[in-house]
Design an enzyme around this catalytic site. Structure first.
Site, PDB file in Angstrom:
ATOM      1  N   ALA A 155       0.838  -1.206   0.000  1.00 50.50           N
ATOM      2  CA  ALA A 155       0.000   0.000   0.000  1.00 50.50           C
ATOM      3  C   ALA A 155       0.870   1.253   0.000  1.00 50.50           C
ATOM      4  O   ALA A 155       0.621   2.200  -0.764  1.00 50.50           O
ATOM      5  CB  ALA A 155      -0.925   0.001   1.216  1.00 50.50           C
ATOM      6  N   GLU A 174      10.259   3.484   6.580  1.00 52.14           N
ATOM      7  CA  GLU A 174      10.031   2.057   6.846  1.00 52.14           C
ATOM      8  C   GLU A 174      10.816   1.671   8.092  1.00 52.14           C
ATOM      9  O   GLU A 174      12.021   1.910   8.174  1.00 52.14           O
ATOM     10  CB  GLU A 174      10.482   1.221   5.643  1.00 52.14           C
ATOM     11  N   THR A 183       3.113  -7.830   2.582  1.00 51.27           N
ATOM     12  CA  THR A 183       2.997  -7.968   1.124  1.00 51.27           C
ATOM     13  C   THR A 183       4.119  -8.854   0.589  1.00 51.27           C
ATOM     14  O   THR A 183       3.900  -9.692  -0.285  1.00 51.27           O
ATOM     15  CB  THR A 183       3.056  -6.582   0.444  1.00 51.27           C
ATOM     16  N   GLY A 187       1.338 -14.394  -1.019  1.00 53.98           N
ATOM     17  CA  GLY A 187       1.361 -15.066  -2.316  1.00 53.98           C
ATOM     18  C   GLY A 187       1.152 -14.051  -3.434  1.00 53.98           C
ATOM     19  O   GLY A 187       1.320 -14.370  -4.610  1.00 53.98           O
ATOM     20  N   ARG A 423     -12.312 -18.765   4.968  1.00 55.84           N
ATOM     21  CA  ARG A 423     -11.226 -19.142   5.881  1.00 55.84           C
ATOM     22  C   ARG A 423     -11.701 -19.296   7.323  1.00 55.84           C
ATOM     23  O   ARG A 423     -11.246 -20.186   8.042  1.00 55.84           O
ATOM     24  CB  ARG A 423     -10.153 -18.065   5.857  1.00 55.84           C
ATOM     25  N   GLU A 562      -3.886  -2.657   4.938  1.00 56.98           N
ATOM     26  CA  GLU A 562      -4.420  -3.453   6.051  1.00 56.98           C
ATOM     27  C   GLU A 562      -4.600  -2.626   7.322  1.00 56.98           C
ATOM     28  O   GLU A 562      -5.309  -3.038   8.247  1.00 56.98           O
ATOM     29  CB  GLU A 562      -3.503  -4.666   6.308  1.00 56.98           C
ATOM     30  N   ILE A 578      -4.666  -7.820  -1.670  1.00 66.66           N
ATOM     31  CA  ILE A 578      -3.718  -7.217  -2.620  1.00 66.66           C
ATOM     32  C   ILE A 578      -4.477  -6.249  -3.543  1.00 66.66           C
ATOM     33  O   ILE A 578      -3.973  -5.179  -3.895  1.00 66.66           O
ATOM     34  CB  ILE A 578      -2.952  -8.310  -3.410  1.00 66.66           C
TER      35      ILE A 578
HETATM   36  C1  LIG Z   1       1.781 -15.073   4.529  1.00 63.05           C
HETATM   37  C2  LIG Z   1       0.744 -14.161   3.943  1.00 63.05           C
HETATM   38  C3  LIG Z   1       0.199 -14.455   2.695  1.00 63.05           C
HETATM   39  C4  LIG Z   1      -0.765 -13.609   2.133  1.00 63.05           C
HETATM   40  N1  LIG Z   1      -1.219 -13.855   0.862  1.00 63.05           N
HETATM   41  C5  LIG Z   1      -2.099 -13.006   0.296  1.00 63.05           C
HETATM   42  C6  LIG Z   1      -2.501 -13.162  -1.067  1.00 63.05           C
HETATM   43  O1  LIG Z   1      -2.011 -14.024  -1.793  1.00 63.05           O
HETATM   44  N2  LIG Z   1      -3.434 -12.293  -1.564  1.00 63.05           N
HETATM   45  C7  LIG Z   1      -3.984 -11.298  -0.800  1.00 63.05           C
HETATM   46  O2  LIG Z   1      -4.835 -10.566  -1.289  1.00 63.05           O
HETATM   47  N3  LIG Z   1      -3.555 -11.102   0.477  1.00 63.05           N
HETATM   48  C8  LIG Z   1      -2.625 -11.906   1.028  1.00 63.05           C
HETATM   49  N4  LIG Z   1      -2.193 -11.670   2.301  1.00 63.05           N
HETATM   50  C9  LIG Z   1      -2.608 -10.433   2.974  1.00 63.05           C
HETATM   51  C10 LIG Z   1      -1.856  -9.247   2.370  1.00 63.05           C
HETATM   52  O3  LIG Z   1      -0.559  -9.659   2.034  1.00 63.05           O
HETATM   53  C11 LIG Z   1      -1.769  -8.060   3.328  1.00 63.05           C
HETATM   54  O4  LIG Z   1      -3.023  -7.745   3.842  1.00 63.05           O
HETATM   55  C12 LIG Z   1      -1.230  -6.845   2.581  1.00 63.05           C
HETATM   56  O5  LIG Z   1      -0.061  -7.184   1.884  1.00 63.05           O
HETATM   57  C13 LIG Z   1      -0.968  -5.686   3.527  1.00 63.05           C
HETATM   58  O6  LIG Z   1      -0.311  -4.674   2.801  1.00 63.05           O
HETATM   59  P1  LIG Z   1       0.033  -3.295   3.508  1.00 63.05           P
HETATM   60  O7  LIG Z   1       0.854  -2.528   2.557  1.00 63.05           O
HETATM   61  O8  LIG Z   1      -1.193  -2.697   4.034  1.00 63.05           O
HETATM   62  O9  LIG Z   1       0.901  -3.720   4.775  1.00 63.05           O
HETATM   63  P2  LIG Z   1       2.333  -4.406   4.804  1.00 63.05           P
HETATM   64  O10 LIG Z   1       2.645  -5.047   3.518  1.00 63.05           O
HETATM   65  O11 LIG Z   1       2.381  -5.239   6.020  1.00 63.05           O
HETATM   66  O12 LIG Z   1       3.328  -3.175   4.943  1.00 63.05           O
HETATM   67  C14 LIG Z   1       3.341  -2.346   6.075  1.00 63.05           C
HETATM   68  C15 LIG Z   1       4.743  -1.808   6.252  1.00 63.05           C
HETATM   69  O13 LIG Z   1       4.732  -0.782   7.243  1.00 63.05           O
HETATM   70  C16 LIG Z   1       5.880  -0.930   8.063  1.00 63.05           C
HETATM   71  N5  LIG Z   1       5.643  -0.260   9.350  1.00 63.05           N
HETATM   72  C17 LIG Z   1       4.845  -0.680  10.361  1.00 63.05           C
HETATM   73  N6  LIG Z   1       4.887   0.202  11.376  1.00 63.05           N
HETATM   74  C18 LIG Z   1       5.724   1.202  11.007  1.00 63.05           C
HETATM   75  C19 LIG Z   1       6.190   2.387  11.636  1.00 63.05           C
HETATM   76  N7  LIG Z   1       5.815   2.736  12.883  1.00 63.05           N
HETATM   77  N8  LIG Z   1       7.056   3.186  10.963  1.00 63.05           N
HETATM   78  C20 LIG Z   1       7.488   2.847   9.715  1.00 63.05           C
HETATM   79  N9  LIG Z   1       7.090   1.717   9.085  1.00 63.05           N
HETATM   80  C21 LIG Z   1       6.210   0.913   9.717  1.00 63.05           C
HETATM   81  C22 LIG Z   1       6.022  -2.435   8.169  1.00 63.05           C
HETATM   82  O14 LIG Z   1       7.300  -2.809   8.608  1.00 63.05           O
HETATM   83  C23 LIG Z   1       5.707  -2.871   6.751  1.00 63.05           C
HETATM   84  O15 LIG Z   1       6.852  -2.903   5.943  1.00 63.05           O
HETATM   85  C24 LIG Z   1      -1.223 -12.485   2.865  1.00 63.05           C
HETATM   86  C25 LIG Z   1      -0.677 -12.195   4.117  1.00 63.05           C
HETATM   87  C26 LIG Z   1       0.309 -13.015   4.653  1.00 63.05           C
HETATM   88  C27 LIG Z   1       0.893 -12.678   5.985  1.00 63.05           C
END
Ligand SMILES: Cc1cc2nc3c(=O)[nH]c(=O)nc-3n(C[C@H](O)[C@H](O)[C@H](O)COP(=O)(O)OP(=O)(O)OC[C@H]3O[C@@H](n4cnc5c(N)ncnc54)[C@H](O)[C@@H]3O)c2cc1C
Length: 594
Positions: A155, A174, A183, A187, A423, A562, A578
């Protein structure tokens, strides 16, 4: 003659003694030479998450001068931990360095491999005279840009690129040494109604169908306005990733539980690394600064309550990041924070492992709540039904289930749930079974057709080695390995094959096409549910603006991914996240850049 022999003996003794004395006089000098020089190249092996890590350690002038990784099977992206540690080992001339946060098993395996290589020198590690330390990146005490993005997961990176595409200057923060968050571990599968593979295969789908599935999948608790935006823009987001960001997708889809049709795109190698690496490449191309190891700790507001920046901590130093236009929170969920899980849902206790990145600790939710943001759906925490019973990791080999080619049975050899159910439904059913685990069963043709043992080879090998998965020629043998009732399992397979012939699953009405099980070898994998996704989070509006408790937008503050709530209701369907982080990441980037 005797005299001659004694002379020869005497001579040889003298010579021998002389030889011996030479050896004796040389030995100490050889030993001290060995102690003072261990220069050379040595190979060592350790065990990482995906199996062997083999390294080649070069010592020159008694210093670690190079470490080459000759073999490794670690998670793409997280294997960067080995480069980070190599840099420190060389800089400090010491292989006993700390592991990299978020890549604990890889770090430990790498350290063991280097230690093993060093042991071949025969020297004590004290001969490595400790040298300097890694020069940390220098930071100013204050930075200013139009937009500050917190979090370099899917995101955050999407939002940063979009904000820059809309003319804003951007800095991304980060907290971890390696970017990607959940992410990266994912998968990367992406629900896209009307996508190019569906068109090719003649599968009818629409944004309306997807909208209905998301709402139904979350027990109609999702906010219809936000769900509509997700459903209407998911395909556009997928096209953006493919055509603009140059993400590569496989030529097949997966059928995730709760969806009414097969619509989930699979990125190259079925991992989130494809998304993170391509987004990161674009970030670099656009010269967007990415400050790693930098934890956002506080949001800065002006007298009107507008968010104007972030205070963050880097290497013990507090840095002020001013945002002329806006701050985007993209810090992910809180699946890795036991405290936060227990605060909102006491069932999600320490007995339940987690699939999440260690960075998923809900920081953004806490930051936003402190300045009055409204939180929603915090009690809805999803478990993934088929995870590693030892580590909690999501088991990708088990994706054979999403190909419709496996069944779940219990210790008694019986099916107990529809394998393509939601799930939460499957997880709840698994918890009720003997030992709180399920056994996934499939045959050789399912393995070959799905390619799971090839795509996820290192996970497969690890599961076999740890006795979490068995491959056996007969059903009886496979069942015996896990002490499953073999007679019942054979009956279950026969019944299932009959349902496949009839085209209807009389027991659980499994969706999709039923395929009969054929010849062995057969596979059985044990697994159990682990915390996977937190549906709750910060409340946003259709512009990704963060709302306060009166439903008003907090000026200058946006959120995506998320970390937000209100979209997936009680339960997120597989591959919807995703799509969500892409759609709302783009909206947040556009809104903040205005
Ligand atoms: C094993 C696994 C498999 C999955 N497979 C799928 C799939 O195939 N398809 C699907 O739709 N969803 C899947 N999901 C769910 C999906 O991956 C996540 O919901 C999504 O990637 C979240 O993206 P995001 O960018 O919101 O958060 P994230 O990708 O978690 O990124 C958040 C980032 O913020 C950083 N951060 C946190 N706090 C701070 C702070 N205070 N200061 C600076 N940085 C910070 C973290 O370190 C991280 O790098 C899966 C999840 C997991 C765990």
């Amino acid at each position: 003659m005797k005299k001659l022999i004694s002379i020869v003996l005497a001579l040889s003794m003298v010579l021998g003694i002389t030889g011996c004395s030479q050896a004796n006089t040389q030995k100490p000098s050889q030993e001290s030479a060995q102690e003072s020089s261990i220069d050379g190249t040595y190979e060592g092996t350790g065990t990482g998450k995906g199996g062997n890590i083999v390294v080649e350690l070069t010592i020159a002038d008694n210093k670690i001068s190079d470490i080459k990784v000759k073999e490794e099977h670690e998670t793409e992206g997280l294997n960067e931990a080995m480069s980070i540690m190599t840099e420190e080992m060389i800089a400090t001339n010491n292989f006993d360095v700390d592991g990299v946060t978020g890549a604990t098993i890889t770090s430990a395996g790498f350290r063991t491999a280097v230690a093993d290589a060093f042991s071949k020198t025969g020297a004590d590690k004290s001969v490595l005279v400790s040298a300097g330390k890694v020069e940390k990146e220098k930071r100013e005490s204050e930075y200013t840009s139009d937009v500050i993005v917190i979090g370099a997961g899917g995101a955050g990176l999407t939002a940063a690129i979009t904000a820059a595409d809309n003319g804003a200057s951007v800095i991304v923060l980060e907290k971890m040494p390696i970017i990607g968050g959940n992410t990266l571990l994912s998968g990367g599968e992406y629900a896209a109604p009307g996508n190019w593979i569906q068109v090719e295969e003649g599968i009818e789908d629409s944004a309306d169908k997807f909208y209905a599935d998301i709402l139904k999948g979350g027990d109609n608790e999702g906010n219809p306005e936000l769900v509509r935006i997700l459903a209407d823009n998911a395909l556009d987001g997928a096209n953006w990733l493919k055509d603009d960001i140059k993400m590569v997708f496989e030529d097949h889809m997966l059928f995730f539980g709760g969806h009414s049709v097969e619509r989930s795109l699979v990125p190259k190698n079925a991992t989130g690394y494809e998304m993170i690496s391509k987004l990161n490449a674009r970030l670099t191309e656009k010269n967007i600064p990415l400050h790693k190891n930098t934890t956002a700790a506080e949001l800065i507001q002006n007298a009107d309550g507008q968010v104007t920046g972030v205070k963050a901590v880097y290497d013990g130093q507090t840095i002020t990041y001013n945002a002329n236009k806006g701050v985007i929170i993209a810090t992910g969920g809180f699946g890795a924070s036991l405290d936060m899980r227990m605060k909102y849902n006491e069932n999600m206790n320490e007995k339940i492992l987690s699939t999440n990145s260690v960075g998923s600790t809900g920081d953004g939710i806490t930051l936003a709540e402190k300045i009055g943001a409204e939180l929603v759906d915090m009690q809805y925490i999803q478990t993934y039904p088929t995870c590693d019973t030892q580590s909690g990791s999501l088991l990708y080999v088990g994706d054979v289930r999403m190909e419709g080619r496996s069944i779940l049975v219990n210790k008694e050899g019986k099916r107990f749930v529809e394998e393509l159910e939601r799930r939460d439904v499957i997880s709840n059913a698994v918890i009720e079974q003997t030992g709180g685990v399920s056994y996934m069963f499939w045959d050789e043709s399912a393995m070959t057709d799905s390619g799971m043992a090839v795509t996820h080879e290192s996970e497969y090998n690890g599961l076999i080695a740890r006795k979490q998965l068995v491959k056996a020629d007969t059903i009886e043998e496979a069942a015996a390995f896990f002490e499953i009732d073999a007679t019942e399992l054979k009956k279950t397979v026969e019944n299932y094959n009959q349902y496949a012939k009839d085209g209807v699953d009389k027991e659980f009405n499994k969706r999709g096409t039923l395929v009969e099980f054929g010849q062995g070898p057969y596979y059985i994998m044990v697994s159990k549910p682990a915390v996977h996704h937190t549906m709750g989070g910060i409340k946003i509006n259709s512009e990704a603006q963060v709302l306060n408790k009166n439903g008003e937008a907090i000026k200058g503050l946006y959120a995506a991914g998320e970390v937000t709530g209100d979209i997936h209701g009680t339960n997120r369907l597989g591959s919807d996240a995703i799509a969500d982080i892409t759609v709302f990441g783009r909206i947040a980037g556009q809104s903040a850049a205005k």
